[in-house]
Scaffold this active site. Structure first.
Site, PDB file in Angstrom:
ATOM      1  N   ARG A  31       1.227  -0.999   0.098  1.00 44.50           N
ATOM      2  CA  ARG A  31       0.069   0.111   0.166  1.00 44.50           C
ATOM      3  C   ARG A  31       0.652   1.589   0.049  1.00 44.50           C
ATOM      4  NH1 ARG A  31      -4.684  -2.592   2.773  1.00 44.50           N
ATOM      5  NH2 ARG A  31      -6.455  -0.555   3.000  1.00 44.50           N
TER       6      ARG A  31
ATOM      7  N   ARG B 102     -21.979  -3.187   4.175  1.00 46.90           N
ATOM      8  CA  ARG B 102     -20.851  -4.650   4.793  1.00 46.90           C
ATOM      9  C   ARG B 102     -21.069  -5.381   6.130  1.00 46.90           C
ATOM     10  NH1 ARG B 102     -14.470  -4.907   3.533  1.00 46.90           N
ATOM     11  NH2 ARG B 102     -15.220  -2.908   4.786  1.00 46.90           N
TER      12      ARG B 102
ATOM     13  N   ARG C  15     -17.472  -4.196  10.833  1.00 45.78           N
ATOM     14  CA  ARG C  15     -16.402  -3.581  11.301  1.00 45.78           C
ATOM     15  C   ARG C  15     -16.234  -1.706  12.106  1.00 45.78           C
ATOM     16  NH1 ARG C  15     -12.445  -4.763   6.086  1.00 45.78           N
ATOM     17  NH2 ARG C  15     -11.851  -2.627   6.806  1.00 45.78           N
TER      18      ARG C  15
ATOM     19  N   ARG D  17     -10.149   6.389   5.051  1.00 49.31           N
ATOM     20  CA  ARG D  17      -9.466   5.513   4.483  1.00 49.31           C
ATOM     21  C   ARG D  17      -9.318   5.616   2.629  1.00 49.31           C
ATOM     22  NH1 ARG D  17     -13.600   0.681   5.670  1.00 49.31           N
ATOM     23  NH2 ARG D  17     -12.217  -0.287   4.342  1.00 49.31           N
TER      24      ARG D  17
HETATM   25  P1  AP5 Z   1     -14.911  -6.313   0.378  1.00 48.23           P
HETATM   26  O1  AP5 Z   1     -14.556  -8.009  -0.376  1.00 48.23           O
HETATM   27  O2  AP5 Z   1     -14.501  -6.519   1.879  1.00 48.23           O
HETATM   28  O3  AP5 Z   1     -13.998  -5.434  -0.063  1.00 48.23           O
HETATM   29  P2  AP5 Z   1     -11.735  -4.965  -0.234  1.00 48.23           P
HETATM   30  O4  AP5 Z   1     -11.739  -4.253  -1.310  1.00 48.23           O
HETATM   31  O5  AP5 Z   1     -11.150  -6.296   0.653  1.00 48.23           O
HETATM   32  O6  AP5 Z   1     -12.450  -3.910   0.730  1.00 48.23           O
HETATM   33  P3  AP5 Z   1     -11.439  -3.692   2.489  1.00 48.23           P
HETATM   34  O7  AP5 Z   1     -12.635  -2.913   2.913  1.00 48.23           O
HETATM   35  O8  AP5 Z   1     -11.740  -4.194   2.761  1.00 48.23           O
HETATM   36  O9  AP5 Z   1     -10.481  -2.986   1.888  1.00 48.23           O
HETATM   37  P4  AP5 Z   1      -9.214  -2.039   2.546  1.00 48.23           P
HETATM   38  O10 AP5 Z   1      -8.276  -2.410   1.473  1.00 48.23           O
HETATM   39  O11 AP5 Z   1     -10.412  -0.916   2.997  1.00 48.23           O
HETATM   40  O12 AP5 Z   1      -9.207  -2.658   4.343  1.00 48.23           O
HETATM   41  P5  AP5 Z   1      -7.884  -3.663   4.742  1.00 48.23           P
HETATM   42  O13 AP5 Z   1      -8.975  -4.951   5.620  1.00 48.23           O
HETATM   43  O14 AP5 Z   1      -7.007  -4.001   3.609  1.00 48.23           O
HETATM   44  O15 AP5 Z   1     -16.118  -6.118  -0.541  1.00 48.23           O
HETATM   45  C1  AP5 Z   1     -16.896  -4.362   0.636  1.00 48.23           C
HETATM   46  C2  AP5 Z   1     -18.126  -4.796   0.550  1.00 48.23           C
HETATM   47  O16 AP5 Z   1     -18.809  -4.935  -1.305  1.00 48.23           O
HETATM   48  C3  AP5 Z   1     -18.965  -6.307   0.844  1.00 48.23           C
HETATM   49  O17 AP5 Z   1     -20.105  -6.126   2.086  1.00 48.23           O
HETATM   50  C4  AP5 Z   1     -18.628  -7.282  -0.308  1.00 48.23           C
HETATM   51  O18 AP5 Z   1     -20.188  -8.184  -0.021  1.00 48.23           O
HETATM   52  C5  AP5 Z   1     -20.090  -5.710  -1.353  1.00 48.23           C
HETATM   53  N1  AP5 Z   1     -18.914  -6.836  -2.727  1.00 48.23           N
HETATM   54  C6  AP5 Z   1     -17.798  -6.948  -3.050  1.00 48.23           C
HETATM   55  N2  AP5 Z   1     -17.926  -7.244  -4.213  1.00 48.23           N
HETATM   56  C7  AP5 Z   1     -19.127  -6.489  -4.745  1.00 48.23           C
HETATM   57  C8  AP5 Z   1     -19.511  -6.471  -6.080  1.00 48.23           C
HETATM   58  N3  AP5 Z   1     -18.637  -7.029  -7.855  1.00 48.23           N
HETATM   59  N4  AP5 Z   1     -20.367  -5.898  -6.079  1.00 48.23           N
HETATM   60  C9  AP5 Z   1     -21.789  -5.491  -5.024  1.00 48.23           C
HETATM   61  N5  AP5 Z   1     -20.402  -5.627  -4.210  1.00 48.23           N
HETATM   62  C10 AP5 Z   1     -19.722  -6.241  -3.901  1.00 48.23           C
HETATM   63  O19 AP5 Z   1      -7.358  -2.803   5.780  1.00 48.23           O
HETATM   64  C11 AP5 Z   1      -8.026  -2.119   6.953  1.00 48.23           C
HETATM   65  C12 AP5 Z   1      -7.051  -1.149   7.595  1.00 48.23           C
HETATM   66  O20 AP5 Z   1      -5.773  -2.020   7.887  1.00 48.23           O
HETATM   67  C13 AP5 Z   1      -6.477  -0.663   6.524  1.00 48.23           C
HETATM   68  O21 AP5 Z   1      -7.006   0.710   6.742  1.00 48.23           O
HETATM   69  C14 AP5 Z   1      -5.133  -0.063   7.019  1.00 48.23           C
HETATM   70  O22 AP5 Z   1      -4.931   0.636   8.340  1.00 48.23           O
HETATM   71  C15 AP5 Z   1      -4.392  -1.277   7.969  1.00 48.23           C
HETATM   72  N6  AP5 Z   1      -3.769  -1.621   6.748  1.00 48.23           N
HETATM   73  C16 AP5 Z   1      -4.457  -3.176   6.407  1.00 48.23           C
HETATM   74  N7  AP5 Z   1      -3.194  -3.435   4.799  1.00 48.23           N
HETATM   75  C17 AP5 Z   1      -2.097  -2.517   5.594  1.00 48.23           C
HETATM   76  C18 AP5 Z   1      -1.126  -2.366   4.753  1.00 48.23           C
HETATM   77  N8  AP5 Z   1      -0.131  -3.214   3.990  1.00 48.23           N
HETATM   78  N9  AP5 Z   1      -0.511  -1.614   5.246  1.00 48.23           N
HETATM   79  C19 AP5 Z   1      -0.986  -0.044   5.687  1.00 48.23           C
HETATM   80  N10 AP5 Z   1      -1.488  -0.930   6.966  1.00 48.23           N
HETATM   81  C20 AP5 Z   1      -2.406  -1.836   6.269  1.00 48.23           C
END
Ligand code: AP5
Length: 214
Positions: A88, A127, A161, A172
């Protein structure tokens, strides 16, 4: 297969990673899930990460790089993986390159799931996740009886969440634009980036990914 699944919050990275895992016999590695697990376990790392995550900010690079190194080492060199939410930042991208080189490996590609911003808020606010089987779903997936149970395993132990509140989502999205968008540009320069339209049902998006990877 070693792939990066790239996209803004709510693009569907986790949803697609789950579908790809069994189809491609590769393991999803989600830094978000690993950090949430560390929080649930009450580890020092989890406590350190909690505040950043609640506010929609990035956890320090060295923390997530350490998690990725640990997790990939446990998988062994023969197992493919799908990186969900990593890298990221440019520093994370460089650490990943170094790790792959050290192991004599390469990245096969980066799938960027493209979704307009106005859809992201609706997806994230609706979600729900399951504590039982880790499935991710959306309010619209619940049946008409309005009984909120996991659509995969039927568990009532589902939750929203903490960072899926509008203020944290806005932060975000901003963090993504400021710190993560350069990663996409860099993978474009390296010739590794493939864009996939993320609008449509999860199955439609999955079919596009399969076509792209053929
Ligand atoms: P979903 O599949 O959950 O989407 P996603 O892209 O995985 O979204 P995230 O919110 O999990 O991504 P993120 O990057 O913000 O969070 P992360 O956990 O990595 O789908 C979302 C919704 O849409 C669901 O309800 C689903 O059913 C629906 N949906 C999916 N596809 C669809 C479709 N085609 N049509 C309709 N609906 C659909 O990170 C969280 C936090 O962790 C970050 O903010 C940060 O603080 C930390 N973090 C994580 N990784 C790092 C990193 N590499 N470096 C630093 N901090 C980090």
């Amino acid at each position: 297969m070693r792939l990066v699944l790239f996209g803004p919050p709510g693009a569907g990275k986790g949803t697609q990673a789950k579908k790809m895992e069994s189809f491609y016999s590769a393991t999803q590695i989600s830094t978000g899930d690993l950090l949430r697990q560390a929080q649930a376990d009450g580890t020092e790392l989890g406590v350190r990460a909690a505040e950043f995550m609640r506010e929609g900010k990035l956890v320090p690079d060295e923390v997530v790089v350490g998690l990725i190194e640990e997790k990939t080492a446990k998988l062994g060199s023969n197992r493919g993986y799908l990186l969900d939410g990593f890298p990221r930042t440019i520093a994370q991208l460089e650490s990943l390159q170094e790790m792959l080189e050290r192991n004599g490996q390469t990245l096969d590609g980066v799938i960027s799931i493209e979704v307009p911003e106005e859809l992201l808020m609706e997806r994230l606010c609706g979600r729900w996740s399951c504590k039982g089987c880790n499935s991710v779903m959306h309010e619209r997936d619940f049946d008409k009886s309005n009984k909120r149970v996991c659509i995969s395993c039927g568990s009532e132990n589902i939750y929203q969440r903490e960072d899926d509140k509008p203020k944290a989502i806005q932060q975000r999205l901003k963090t993504f634009e400021d710190q993560t968008a350069p990663v996409k540009a860099k993978y474009g320069e390296l010739g590794l980036l493939a864009k996939v339209d993320g609008v449509g049902s999860p199955d439609e998006v999955f079919n596009r990914i399969k076509e792209t990877l053929k």
